[in-house]
Scaffold this motif. Sequence first.
Motif, PDB file in Angstrom:
ATOM      1  N   MET A   1       0.854  -1.170   0.000  1.00  0.00           N
ATOM      2  CA  MET A   1       0.000   0.000   0.000  1.00  0.00           C
ATOM      3  C   MET A   1       0.902   1.237   0.000  1.00  0.00           C
ATOM      4  O   MET A   1       1.872   1.298   0.733  1.00  0.00           O
ATOM      5  CB  MET A   1      -0.888  -0.038   1.241  1.00  0.00           C
ATOM      6  N   PRO A   2       0.590   2.221  -0.814  1.00  0.00           N
ATOM      7  CA  PRO A   2       1.422   3.423  -0.878  1.00  0.00           C
ATOM      8  C   PRO A   2       1.451   4.196   0.442  1.00  0.00           C
ATOM      9  O   PRO A   2       0.506   4.159   1.218  1.00  0.00           O
ATOM     10  CB  PRO A   2       0.748   4.271  -1.960  1.00  0.00           C
ATOM     11  N   LEU A   3       2.561   4.887   0.628  1.00  0.00           N
ATOM     12  CA  LEU A   3       2.731   5.792   1.761  1.00  0.00           C
ATOM     13  C   LEU A   3       2.912   7.197   1.205  1.00  0.00           C
ATOM     14  O   LEU A   3       3.553   7.386   0.173  1.00  0.00           O
ATOM     15  CB  LEU A   3       3.974   5.422   2.577  1.00  0.00           C
ATOM     16  N   GLY A  47      -2.426   4.449   2.569  1.00  0.00           N
ATOM     17  CA  GLY A  47      -3.728   4.245   1.940  1.00  0.00           C
ATOM     18  C   GLY A  47      -3.620   4.089   0.443  1.00  0.00           C
ATOM     19  O   GLY A  47      -2.521   4.038  -0.121  1.00  0.00           O
ATOM     20  N   GLU A  48      -4.765   4.012  -0.200  1.00  0.00           N
ATOM     21  CA  GLU A  48      -4.797   3.955  -1.659  1.00  0.00           C
ATOM     22  C   GLU A  48      -4.353   5.308  -2.213  1.00  0.00           C
ATOM     23  O   GLU A  48      -4.628   6.355  -1.625  1.00  0.00           O
ATOM     24  CB  GLU A  48      -6.200   3.604  -2.147  1.00  0.00           C
ATOM     25  N   ASP A  77       5.734   7.012  -1.602  1.00  0.00           N
ATOM     26  CA  ASP A  77       6.538   5.798  -1.645  1.00  0.00           C
ATOM     27  C   ASP A  77       5.600   4.646  -1.969  1.00  0.00           C
ATOM     28  O   ASP A  77       4.710   4.325  -1.181  1.00  0.00           O
ATOM     29  CB  ASP A  77       7.219   5.587  -0.289  1.00  0.00           C
ATOM     30  N   GLN A  78       5.777   4.053  -3.143  1.00  0.00           N
ATOM     31  CA  GLN A  78       4.896   2.971  -3.571  1.00  0.00           C
ATOM     32  C   GLN A  78       5.729   1.873  -4.212  1.00  0.00           C
ATOM     33  O   GLN A  78       6.445   2.117  -5.176  1.00  0.00           O
ATOM     34  CB  GLN A  78       3.862   3.499  -4.565  1.00  0.00           C
ATOM     35  N   ARG A  79       5.611   0.677  -3.666  1.00  0.00           N
ATOM     36  CA  ARG A  79       6.327  -0.477  -4.216  1.00  0.00           C
ATOM     37  C   ARG A  79       5.376  -1.331  -5.026  1.00  0.00           C
ATOM     38  O   ARG A  79       4.227  -1.513  -4.647  1.00  0.00           O
ATOM     39  CB  ARG A  79       6.918  -1.324  -3.094  1.00  0.00           C
ATOM     40  N   MET A  80       5.882  -1.874  -6.099  1.00  0.00           N
ATOM     41  CA  MET A  80       5.087  -2.762  -6.935  1.00  0.00           C
ATOM     42  C   MET A  80       5.559  -4.213  -6.814  1.00  0.00           C
ATOM     43  O   MET A  80       4.864  -5.117  -7.238  1.00  0.00           O
ATOM     44  CB  MET A  80       5.164  -2.310  -8.400  1.00  0.00           C
ATOM     45  N   ASP A  81       6.758  -4.419  -6.233  1.00  0.00           N
ATOM     46  CA  ASP A  81       7.314  -5.768  -6.182  1.00  0.00           C
ATOM     47  C   ASP A  81       6.871  -6.565  -4.955  1.00  0.00           C
ATOM     48  O   ASP A  81       6.955  -7.792  -4.954  1.00  0.00           O
ATOM     49  CB  ASP A  81       8.840  -5.724  -6.241  1.00  0.00           C
ATOM     50  N   LYS A  82       6.408  -5.884  -3.900  1.00  0.00           N
ATOM     51  CA  LYS A  82       5.912  -6.586  -2.718  1.00  0.00           C
ATOM     52  C   LYS A  82       5.043  -5.646  -1.895  1.00  0.00           C
ATOM     53  O   LYS A  82       5.110  -4.430  -2.049  1.00  0.00           O
ATOM     54  CB  LYS A  82       7.053  -7.153  -1.885  1.00  0.00           C
ATOM     55  N   GLU A  87       4.534  -0.182   9.228  1.00  0.00           N
ATOM     56  CA  GLU A  87       5.196  -1.038  10.207  1.00  0.00           C
ATOM     57  C   GLU A  87       6.330  -1.832   9.581  1.00  0.00           C
ATOM     58  O   GLU A  87       7.425  -1.919  10.147  1.00  0.00           O
ATOM     59  CB  GLU A  87       4.208  -1.991  10.882  1.00  0.00           C
ATOM     60  N   ASN A  88       6.072  -2.425   8.411  1.00  0.00           N
ATOM     61  CA  ASN A  88       7.114  -3.209   7.753  1.00  0.00           C
ATOM     62  C   ASN A  88       8.307  -2.347   7.361  1.00  0.00           C
ATOM     63  O   ASN A  88       9.453  -2.783   7.475  1.00  0.00           O
ATOM     64  CB  ASN A  88       6.558  -3.912   6.509  1.00  0.00           C
ATOM     65  N   SER A  89       8.051  -1.137   6.914  1.00  0.00           N
ATOM     66  CA  SER A  89       9.142  -0.247   6.520  1.00  0.00           C
ATOM     67  C   SER A  89      10.003   0.111   7.720  1.00  0.00           C
ATOM     68  O   SER A  89      11.233   0.125   7.637  1.00  0.00           O
ATOM     69  CB  SER A  89       8.572   1.031   5.886  1.00  0.00           C
ATOM     70  N   VAL A  90       9.382   0.399   8.860  1.00  0.00           N
ATOM     71  CA  VAL A  90      10.130   0.733  10.074  1.00  0.00           C
ATOM     72  C   VAL A  90      10.889  -0.491  10.584  1.00  0.00           C
ATOM     73  O   VAL A  90      12.081  -0.393  10.927  1.00  0.00           O
ATOM     74  CB  VAL A  90       9.192   1.298  11.169  1.00  0.00           C
ATOM     75  N   GLN A  91      10.239  -1.641  10.610  1.00  0.00           N
ATOM     76  CA  GLN A  91      10.900  -2.871  11.063  1.00  0.00           C
ATOM     77  C   GLN A  91      12.106  -3.209  10.198  1.00  0.00           C
ATOM     78  O   GLN A  91      13.152  -3.592  10.719  1.00  0.00           O
ATOM     79  CB  GLN A  91       9.920  -4.044  11.072  1.00  0.00           C
ATOM     80  N   SER A  92      11.972  -3.051   8.901  1.00  0.00           N
ATOM     81  CA  SER A  92      13.080  -3.344   7.984  1.00  0.00           C
ATOM     82  C   SER A  92      14.272  -2.435   8.281  1.00  0.00           C
ATOM     83  O   SER A  92      15.420  -2.894   8.312  1.00  0.00           O
ATOM     84  CB  SER A  92      12.604  -3.165   6.551  1.00  0.00           C
ATOM     85  N   ALA A  93      14.003  -1.153   8.505  1.00  0.00           N
ATOM     86  CA  ALA A  93      15.095  -0.225   8.822  1.00  0.00           C
ATOM     87  C   ALA A  93      15.749  -0.573  10.154  1.00  0.00           C
ATOM     88  O   ALA A  93      16.974  -0.557  10.272  1.00  0.00           O
ATOM     89  CB  ALA A  93      14.560   1.209   8.853  1.00  0.00           C
ATOM     90  N   GLN A  94      14.940  -0.923  11.159  1.00  0.00           N
ATOM     91  CA  GLN A  94      15.490  -1.282  12.463  1.00  0.00           C
ATOM     92  C   GLN A  94      16.297  -2.573  12.403  1.00  0.00           C
ATOM     93  O   GLN A  94      17.330  -2.688  13.074  1.00  0.00           O
ATOM     94  CB  GLN A  94      14.376  -1.382  13.499  1.00  0.00           C
ATOM     95  N   GLN A  95      15.862  -3.526  11.599  1.00  0.00           N
ATOM     96  CA  GLN A  95      16.591  -4.780  11.486  1.00  0.00           C
ATOM     97  C   GLN A  95      17.940  -4.577  10.820  1.00  0.00           C
ATOM     98  O   GLN A  95      18.890  -5.325  11.072  1.00  0.00           O
ATOM     99  CB  GLN A  95      15.770  -5.798  10.700  1.00  0.00           C
ATOM    100  N   SER A  96      18.061  -3.563   9.988  1.00  0.00           N
ATOM    101  CA  SER A  96      19.332  -3.312   9.323  1.00  0.00           C
ATOM    102  C   SER A  96      20.414  -2.839  10.303  1.00  0.00           C
ATOM    103  O   SER A  96      21.598  -2.849   9.978  1.00  0.00           O
ATOM    104  CB  SER A  96      19.165  -2.294   8.197  1.00  0.00           C
ATOM    105  N   LEU A  97      20.000  -2.436  11.517  1.00  0.00           N
ATOM    106  CA  LEU A  97      20.969  -2.030  12.539  1.00  0.00           C
ATOM    107  C   LEU A  97      21.660  -3.216  13.187  1.00  0.00           C
ATOM    108  O   LEU A  97      22.705  -3.062  13.806  1.00  0.00           O
ATOM    109  CB  LEU A  97      20.264  -1.201  13.630  1.00  0.00           C
TER     110      LEU A  97
END
Length: 98
Positions: A1-3, A47-48, A77-82, A87-97
């Motif tokens: 979903m776009p941000l 949202g949409e 920010d809109q992804r078409m591949d997944k 929440e996922n965007s924040v978690q991904s950034a935190q996991q990179s630490l």
Amino acid sequence: MPLLEINIVPVGTNSSSFSSHVGQALRLIEGRGLKYQVTPTSTVIEGELNDLMDVAKEIHEEALHGATRVVTNITIDQRMDKAMNMENSVQSAQQSLQ
């Protein structure tokens, strides 16, 4: 979903505070039932795409009440591949630490 990240800068007001404008923007976002996250300098909305653009326009136009000029910055920010959400965007950034 776009941000969509939005940041408004009202110019020509009687105050250097933006909090009343942010509060009004949050009421507009909540009125549309959109998920959001406030940051110290902007608000991220999920949202949409059409809903995001509509609320961004409404936020900008509402900020013109009480200001002689408003500068509104948006980032989409809109992804078409997944699937993506805040929440996922924040978690991904935190996991990179790690």
